[in-house]
Scaffold this active site. Structure first.
Site, PDB file in Angstrom:
ATOM      1  N   LYS A   1      -9.960   2.780   2.051  1.00 31.17           N
ATOM      2  CA  LYS A   1     -10.380   3.729   3.086  1.00 31.17           C
ATOM      3  C   LYS A   1      -9.432   4.902   3.309  1.00 31.17           C
ATOM      4  O   LYS A   1      -8.222   4.776   3.247  1.00 31.17           O
ATOM      5  CB  LYS A   1     -10.553   2.987   4.416  1.00 31.17           C
ATOM      6  CG  LYS A   1     -11.657   1.966   4.384  1.00 31.17           C
ATOM      7  CD  LYS A   1     -12.984   2.576   4.728  1.00 31.17           C
ATOM      8  CE  LYS A   1     -12.991   2.802   6.172  1.00 31.17           C
ATOM      9  NZ  LYS A   1     -14.180   2.780   6.876  1.00 31.17           N
TER      10      LYS A   1
ATOM     11  N   SER B   1      -6.981   1.984   6.369  1.00 28.39           N
ATOM     12  CA  SER B   1      -7.473   0.800   7.077  1.00 28.39           C
ATOM     13  C   SER B   1      -6.505  -0.345   6.826  1.00 28.39           C
ATOM     14  O   SER B   1      -5.933  -0.458   5.744  1.00 28.39           O
ATOM     15  CB  SER B   1      -8.860   0.442   6.555  1.00 28.39           C
ATOM     16  OG  SER B   1      -9.130  -0.922   6.766  1.00 28.39           O
TER      17      SER B   1
END
Ligand code: ARG
Length: 457
Positions: free
Chosen positions: A283, A277
């Site tokens: 992420k 991300s």
């Protein structure tokens, strides 16, 4: 020569009309098929003495040169020549001179495009079948490696019963096998040679269409010239098969997207198929699988496009049919990418055995097994369902576990209960007890894996 038909025209075509109607920007993909079909056709014209042997052999050697250029990627496509047929014809004329003008005898672009598209489908669908087999093999390998792993299975995305991970994987292999069979079936119907049907009615020249069929290795020759130039069933079927394949790829992706969430955490997808991300440093997103799921929309809408394109067309050829190409090409190319990416997915997939073991340590997975325990002791299905339902409800309400119930407590629910029922509260027992054909029984699944290995290797 940039158009096959210029002489009858009183005026030059509008430049926007040209841009609007030219198909070379996408039908260049058919070049090699146009050349191969033309070689067979020229050989036939020579054999039938419709053109001289000399002209035929000049045409064939010119076409072979073009074929070589295509192979070596040195062929220069002319974007001012409206389609692939015109491109090849112009290139041939440049190479061999006037003899090239005899190639288009006893054929039209209507039967030629049908031939090119059939050859394209035969080659590309065969490649897709091979890629499906490859994916099946990588799934089998993964299943084989994890034969001892048990996972929760879901209905309504609510935990239902336990199954072998390998059993779940074999479901994918079955789905993909149907995809392969459907493609094979379509290939058989596509394998019928349309060239020589000319514009729509055939020709007064003494051609030998079966000769072309044999030269090109088709199974049969089309029997109706009108159908030959009107038929696009094979494209509709191909797109339908690819839409179905896409739906399967999408459902497989969806399973793994869910399994890879931190809430489930059953598996780890290899880093090479994930992205991060831009704002959240923690992420690891399963973007590739999400895009497989997303691209499937295209595979479905491409089928829709060709259905709508064809439904109102009168026989025979209509220019609308030129527009069968972008959806077909896109679906074929996307399907190939999807199959390769999914193969890589299974190669790099890691199973979180510890998490799975903890997750299936849950008595509710065994309610059906307990029911069947009672059925085996003569209780009706309905009664057994009520007994186990009541027992589970009371345990949940009181925060009890079935495993902790005494013999007396068990017998309160049903006198047929004995403490041996507690042996059922175990995932290994649950899968081993399954006996029905096609069930998750480890012996049966193992046999199936061996069967698939033999079938696919
Ligand atoms: N580009 C055309 C197509 O893809 C080729 C056939 C053209 N035939 C014709 N009569 N204009 O369908």
């Amino acid at each position: 020569m940039t158009k096959f038909w210029g002489s009858r025209f009183a005026k030059k075509t509008d430049s926007l009309a040209d841009q609007f109607s030219f198909s070379i920007s996408y039908d260049y993909r058919l070049a090699i098929y146009d050349v191969l079909g033309s070689i067979a056709h020229a050989n036939m014209l020579g054999k039938c003495k419709i053109i001289s042997k000399k002209d035929a052999s000049e045409i064939v050697s010119g076409l072979k040169k073009i074929g070589k250029q295509l192979e070596e990627e040195t062929f220069k496509f002319d974007t001012k020549a409206e389609d692939i047929h015109t491109n090849i014809q112009s290139a041939l004329k440049k190479l061999i001179g006037p003899a090239a003008d005899k190639l288009h005898t006893a054929r039209s672009r209507n039967d030629l495009i049908a031939l090119d598209m059939k050859l394209y489908c035969l080659v590309e669908l065969t490649m897709i079948m091979d890629l499906i087999a490859k994916l099946q093999k990588s799934i089998i390998k993964f299943a084989d490696k994890h034969q001892d792993v048990i996972v929760p299975a879901y209905t309504h995305l609510q935990a239902a019963q336990v199954v072998l991970l390998s059993h779940h994987m074999l479901a994918y292999v079955e789905m993909l096998d149907r995809d392969k069979n459907r493609l094979m079936d379509t290939l058989n119907r596509t394998d019928v040679m349309p060239l020589g049907s000319c514009a729509l009615s055939g020709t007064s020249l003494e051609t030998d269409r079966d000769f072309v069929t044999k030269e090109l290795g088709f199974l049969a020759t089309t029997q109706n010239s009108i159908d030959s130039v009107s038929d696009r069933d094979f494209i509709i079927e191909s797109l339908s098969n690819l839409a179905m394949l896409g739906i399967h790829a999408s459902r497989i992706s969806e399973d793994f997207i869910i399994w890879a969430t931190s809430e489930f955490n059953f598996i780890n997808i290899d880093w090479s198929l994930c992205t991060g991300s831009s704002i959240m440093p923690h992420k690891k997103n399963p973007d590739i699988l999400e895009l497989v799921r997303g691209e499937t929309a295209k595979l479905c809408s491409n089928l829709n496009e060709i259905l709508i394109l064809m439904k109102g067309l009168p026989l025979t050829y209509n220019r609308d049919m030129q527009l069968d190409k972008p959806p077909l090409f896109e679906s074929v190319e996307k399907s190939k990418e999807i199959l390769q990416l999914l193969s890589s997915l299974f190669t790099g997939l890691k199973v979180n055995k510890k998490v799975l073991k903890e997750r299936i340590n849950d008595e509710s997975f065994f309610s059906v097994d307990i029911m069947e325990y009672l059925i085996k002791k003569g209780i009706s299905y309905r009664e057994a369902h009520d007994i186990v339902g009541t027992m589970i409800k009371e345990c949940v309400d009181k925060g009890n576990k079935i495993a902790d119930l005494s013999k007396e407590e068990l017998k309160k629910y049903c006198p047929k209960f004995d403490t041996d029922v507690k042996e059922l509260l175990n995932p290994e027992t649950s899968v081993k007890m399954k006996k029905s054909l096609g069930s998750t029984n480890p012996q049966m699944v193992k046999k199936q894996i061996e069967g698939w290995k033999k079938k696919l290797l």
